[in-house]
Design a protein around this motif. Sequence first.
Motif, PDB file in Angstrom:
ATOM      1  N   VAL A 202     -57.419  56.263 -44.653  1.00  0.00           N
ATOM      2  CA  VAL A 202     -58.368  57.559 -45.337  1.00  0.00           C
ATOM      3  C   VAL A 202     -59.474  57.052 -46.090  1.00  0.00           C
ATOM      4  N   ARG A 205     -62.310  56.238 -44.031  1.00  0.00           N
ATOM      5  CA  ARG A 205     -62.640  57.381 -43.119  1.00  0.00           C
ATOM      6  C   ARG A 205     -62.677  57.052 -41.851  1.00  0.00           C
ATOM      7  N   ASN A 211     -55.162  60.796 -39.768  1.00  0.00           N
ATOM      8  CA  ASN A 211     -56.517  61.399 -40.429  1.00  0.00           C
ATOM      9  C   ASN A 211     -57.086  61.882 -39.365  1.00  0.00           C
ATOM     10  N   ALA A 216     -61.970  62.653 -41.813  1.00  0.00           N
ATOM     11  CA  ALA A 216     -62.690  61.369 -41.766  1.00  0.00           C
ATOM     12  C   ALA A 216     -64.214  61.675 -41.852  1.00  0.00           C
ATOM     13  N   SER A 222     -62.365  63.540 -47.478  1.00  0.00           N
ATOM     14  CA  SER A 222     -61.638  62.054 -47.741  1.00  0.00           C
ATOM     15  C   SER A 222     -61.251  61.722 -49.311  1.00  0.00           C
ATOM     16  N   LYS A 225     -57.957  63.774 -49.911  1.00  0.00           N
ATOM     17  CA  LYS A 225     -56.938  63.170 -49.156  1.00  0.00           C
ATOM     18  C   LYS A 225     -56.454  62.032 -49.844  1.00  0.00           C
ATOM     19  N   THR A 226     -57.383  61.048 -50.373  1.00  0.00           N
ATOM     20  CA  THR A 226     -57.192  59.886 -51.035  1.00  0.00           C
ATOM     21  C   THR A 226     -55.960  60.034 -52.384  1.00  0.00           C
TER      22      THR A 226
END
Length: 520
Positions: A202, A205, A211, A216, A222, A225-226
């Motif tokens: 993630v 990307r 993912n 991405a 991104s 989501k991280t």
Amino acid sequence: MASAIALLCLLLTGVVGIVVFTAYTNKLARRSAQARHAIIENLGISTTSNPQFIGYFHPYCNAGGGGERVLWTAIAATQRAHPNCISLVYTGDVNVTKEQIMDQVEARFDISLDPKSLHFVFLKNRRLVEDAAWPRFTLLGQSLGSMFLAWEALSQVIPDLYIDSMGYAFTFHVVAWITKGSIPMGAYVHYPTISTDMLARVKARKVGHTNSGDVAGSLLLSIGKTWYYCFLMYHYSLALSRPSFIMANSSWTKNHVDAILSHSDPVMNVMHFLNPLFALRLFATMLKRSKDLHTESTTTRREAKIVYPPCDTREMVQFSLDKRERIILSIAQFRPEKDHPAQLRAFAQLLADHPSYTSGSTSVKLFLLGGARNEDDHARVQALRDLAEELDITPHVQFIVNASYPEMLGWLAMASIGLSTMVDEHFGINVVEFMAAGVIPVTHASGGPLHDIVVPLDGEATGFHARDPQSFANAMHAVLSMNQSEELAMRTRARTWAVSAFAEERFVEGWEAAWKGWVQ
């Protein structure tokens, strides 16, 4: 003054909460004692024998995959070596009976179980751990769903030893809370819920199964989501810190589990300790109402022990190594992570590169055998059929859903190539079965197949690795174009390694060593 009143209110709320929770858990303990007595009577066991209850949390015990082979082999071994133990299986397979599950186990795995020391605890809310229930924030939703499912399980009967055999680590919190830390817990980890690889993917990307391209391709998504994965990783680490012992099915899984157990995040640490609930947990600990309500302060980290899954190769080693048909065989449950679309694309590439494989004596066919657990899995099978049509390979592909064990053996005895395309496959029992049966494996260059299974024997290859459709196609072509002596030599090496390294006896030894010291 106002702050003092607020603190007093918080402490009083905590005391009331602890009293109510203690009363509730005591009620569950009394209900469990009655349930255990009823189970003993129902199984026809003497009440004076004081049997030990080993609980296995496995919501999909009737799925017929590699994880289920682990479960049933472990239970069968326990029944043989410890007749005074009762195996409780917490399962969501509410539409089948105990007898039907046992028949399926024997048909699929050739494992016979003793009904006199086996009891099923049926769970009605399994949908809470299914992908479809959580279209967004799936991992978090499934983790929370598993906690509810664990509550449903232990509200019916509490075991003397709790083992999560399917990968629901967040259930350890619930078990610890309900039992006040009074029973040992263990885990057999097939695949970590979230791994450092997923987090790195993630951050970089990169598009993958976990993912999507939309995420991405967006810097903002991104970053979000991280943070989401960091949150999950932190709390997954806390959950995995609870069990008394952890088994991992491969070196890949062990390395990831050990990394997760030692994981730390300064930002998450601050957020975790500033959480108002932490004060209540700390206060509860000071009152000694729980033995383990602050795992976050634990400084001693455990390490996972490798216990390779059981691979029953007794019948497979009897198959002839020569005169194989030009069949490429896939054996994997129809789940997203198995990446069946990659198999179809690799096969389409093979036929495109070598048109002679589409007809005549050199024709090649791809057979996909796999278990379908629910409507989502069956929908995936239909999507794969549609993809085969789109790739114009339908006449050369056949799907075999929920094949019996004898049927699977029949295909293993005929096939030339075993295909596995899952990225970061945690172990790969299907790959071991390929090799034991004399089927040359072509697997993804990652995870267990790369590091533990398809490895050189005496400096000579036992199979092939690949990463994309073209390299998979090249590897399959290499097998199909081997001369007879080369082919026989590789099949022999593959079988020799599989049988020596992954015998069922080794699994039983490792399993016994892990858990038997934790019950009387």
